[in-house]
Scaffold this active site. Sequence first.
Site, PDB file in Angstrom:
ATOM      1  N   ARG A  26      16.970 -31.806  15.279  1.00  0.00           N
ATOM      2  CA  ARG A  26      17.184 -33.251  15.165  1.00  0.00           C
ATOM      3  C   ARG A  26      17.798 -33.647  13.821  1.00  0.00           C
ATOM      4  NH1 ARG A  26      12.822 -36.997  17.932  1.00  0.00           N
ATOM      5  NH2 ARG A  26      11.710 -36.781  15.965  1.00  0.00           N
ATOM      6  N   CYS A  50      -3.283 -57.387 -16.086  1.00  0.00           N
ATOM      7  CA  CYS A  50      -3.684 -56.105 -15.491  1.00  0.00           C
ATOM      8  C   CYS A  50      -5.155 -55.826 -15.798  1.00  0.00           C
ATOM      9  CB  CYS A  50      -2.808 -54.991 -16.057  1.00  0.00           C
ATOM     10  SG  CYS A  50      -3.439 -53.333 -15.725  1.00  0.00           S
ATOM     11  N   CYS A  53      -5.552 -52.620 -18.282  1.00  0.00           N
ATOM     12  CA  CYS A  53      -5.041 -52.575 -19.656  1.00  0.00           C
ATOM     13  C   CYS A  53      -6.185 -52.763 -20.669  1.00  0.00           C
ATOM     14  CB  CYS A  53      -3.974 -53.656 -19.867  1.00  0.00           C
ATOM     15  SG  CYS A  53      -2.307 -53.136 -19.395  1.00  0.00           S
ATOM     16  N   ASN A  75     -16.103 -47.229 -11.012  1.00  0.00           N
ATOM     17  CA  ASN A  75     -15.368 -48.193 -10.196  1.00  0.00           C
ATOM     18  C   ASN A  75     -16.232 -49.425  -9.907  1.00  0.00           C
ATOM     19  OD1 ASN A  75     -14.002 -49.497  -8.026  1.00  0.00           O
ATOM     20  ND2 ASN A  75     -12.938 -47.576  -7.602  1.00  0.00           N
ATOM     21  N   HIS A 113       0.643 -49.498 -20.000  1.00  0.00           N
ATOM     22  CA  HIS A 113       0.775 -49.993 -18.632  1.00  0.00           C
ATOM     23  C   HIS A 113       1.985 -49.382 -17.914  1.00  0.00           C
ATOM     24  CE1 HIS A 113       0.073 -53.020 -15.479  1.00  0.00           C
ATOM     25  NE2 HIS A 113       1.387 -53.130 -15.409  1.00  0.00           N
ATOM     26  N   ASN A 153      -3.235 -42.388  -6.046  1.00  0.00           N
ATOM     27  CA  ASN A 153      -2.302 -43.076  -5.154  1.00  0.00           C
ATOM     28  C   ASN A 153      -1.272 -43.742  -6.034  1.00  0.00           C
ATOM     29  OD1 ASN A 153      -3.488 -42.567  -2.664  1.00  0.00           O
ATOM     30  ND2 ASN A 153      -4.878 -44.300  -2.879  1.00  0.00           N
ATOM     31  N   SER A 161      -2.318 -51.059  -5.589  1.00  0.00           N
ATOM     32  CA  SER A 161      -1.966 -52.428  -5.950  1.00  0.00           C
ATOM     33  C   SER A 161      -1.716 -52.590  -7.445  1.00  0.00           C
ATOM     34  CB  SER A 161      -3.094 -53.369  -5.520  1.00  0.00           C
ATOM     35  OG  SER A 161      -4.334 -52.869  -5.995  1.00  0.00           O
ATOM     36  N   HIS A 164      -0.529 -49.884 -13.319  1.00  0.00           N
ATOM     37  CA  HIS A 164      -1.023 -49.146 -14.491  1.00  0.00           C
ATOM     38  C   HIS A 164      -1.383 -47.720 -14.065  1.00  0.00           C
ATOM     39  CE1 HIS A 164      -2.957 -49.591 -18.608  1.00  0.00           C
ATOM     40  NE2 HIS A 164      -3.134 -48.324 -18.268  1.00  0.00           N
ATOM     41  N   HIS A 166      -3.035 -44.586 -13.173  1.00  0.00           N
ATOM     42  CA  HIS A 166      -4.451 -44.216 -13.146  1.00  0.00           C
ATOM     43  C   HIS A 166      -4.737 -43.371 -11.921  1.00  0.00           C
ATOM     44  CE1 HIS A 166      -4.326 -47.587 -10.307  1.00  0.00           C
ATOM     45  NE2 HIS A 166      -5.480 -47.156  -9.820  1.00  0.00           N
ATOM     46  N   GLN A 168      -8.260 -41.843  -9.356  1.00  0.00           N
ATOM     47  CA  GLN A 168      -9.647 -42.102  -8.983  1.00  0.00           C
ATOM     48  C   GLN A 168     -10.387 -40.785  -8.793  1.00  0.00           C
ATOM     49  OE1 GLN A 168     -10.463 -45.365  -6.267  1.00  0.00           O
ATOM     50  NE2 GLN A 168      -8.266 -45.520  -5.892  1.00  0.00           N
ATOM     51  N   HIS A 296      -6.135 -25.847  -6.199  1.00  0.00           N
ATOM     52  CA  HIS A 296      -4.737 -26.241  -5.967  1.00  0.00           C
ATOM     53  C   HIS A 296      -4.652 -27.756  -5.860  1.00  0.00           C
ATOM     54  CE1 HIS A 296      -6.557 -25.726  -1.975  1.00  0.00           C
ATOM     55  NE2 HIS A 296      -5.763 -26.706  -1.568  1.00  0.00           N
TER      56      HIS A 296
END
Length: 338
Positions: A26, A50, A53, A75, A113, A153, A161, A164, A166, A168, A296
């Site tokens: 394809r 932010c 910051c 968090n 930032h 992410n 969203s 800055h 970062h 988790q 990994h």
Amino acid sequence: MFDWKQDPHRRLNPLTGEWVLVSPHRTQRPWQGQVEESARAPQPEYDPSCYLCPGNERAGGARNPRYTSTFVFDNDFAALRPDTPPDRFDQDGILVAQGEPGICRVVCFSPRHDLTIAHMEPADLRRVVDTWAGQYRELGARESIRYVQIFENRGAMMGCSNAHPHCQIWSNSHLPNEVSKEQASQLAWREARARCLICDYAALEAARRERLVEENASWMVVVPFWAVWPFETMVMPRRHVAAIDALNDAERNGLADILKRLIARYDRLFAAPFPYSMGFHQSPTDGEAHPEWHLHLHFHPPLLRSATVRKFLVGYELLAAPQRDLTPEAAAERLRSA
Ligand SMILES: [Zn+2]
Ligand SMILES: [Zn+2]
Ligand SMILES: [Zn+2]
């Protein structure tokens, strides 16, 4: 024998035991290589609005210190809480649930930032690596924590969203699904062959080189043979190391170097900040020795043909199996030439 550059086929992911459908015929239409000017405003060094910051108030009401290096905090809207009762509910083996204690943290890579991993100084990035290792060890030492998941992410496309830079850390009492699959596969490989699955895989990719994207003295990056996302990569230390806290000095510098180079390469591919979810897979922290585990990272970027055309896992993929058109070998070639 089918031709894996032409014929539809499926490939096995030996880490999960799952298959991916590959349909290379394809992509016979020519590669567009289109570079779109994505709508992105340059980020300021400091953003007064932010919540990450230095010195700013967070959404939960706490105020960040005027931090000058890597900064870690619990968090404010954590998915897991440490004081959760670990009781189990089971009705006829059909309705099964279990309390899940855990701790969620946020790691700001730096006070800046606007400073993404690709643009950080190696010494600053090394501090991030040391922070990851320290958090893995500290959280993993807790009685109720048996797995520490470090992930980032990046980009609005991945649901992030805040610009800055970062990541988790979610740590909890049970092995998450993906880790559990990889645990079982690595253990089975070791029991059957008395070797490590990822050591064997890395040796094979180092010899074939067709899926190799980046390498240095202690790390290599490949588009895995079984990749699902078009430009998915896997980052592996050359030495057999079970977890990030066991990396030596040179390997920690090597990790900082390879991440910087890989992410800069991603950003060059479509001349835009490349969105992705990335994260570590490593040994559980359940107090057992895990010689089967080989540390990994996975990078799962959603982009397909340009900075604005993303791949969705829908239809057949949600209901049956993941599928891709571009072969992992072709994706590696494009990343190498980016
Ligand atoms: Zn910020
Ligand atoms: Zn290994
Ligand atoms: Zn993995």
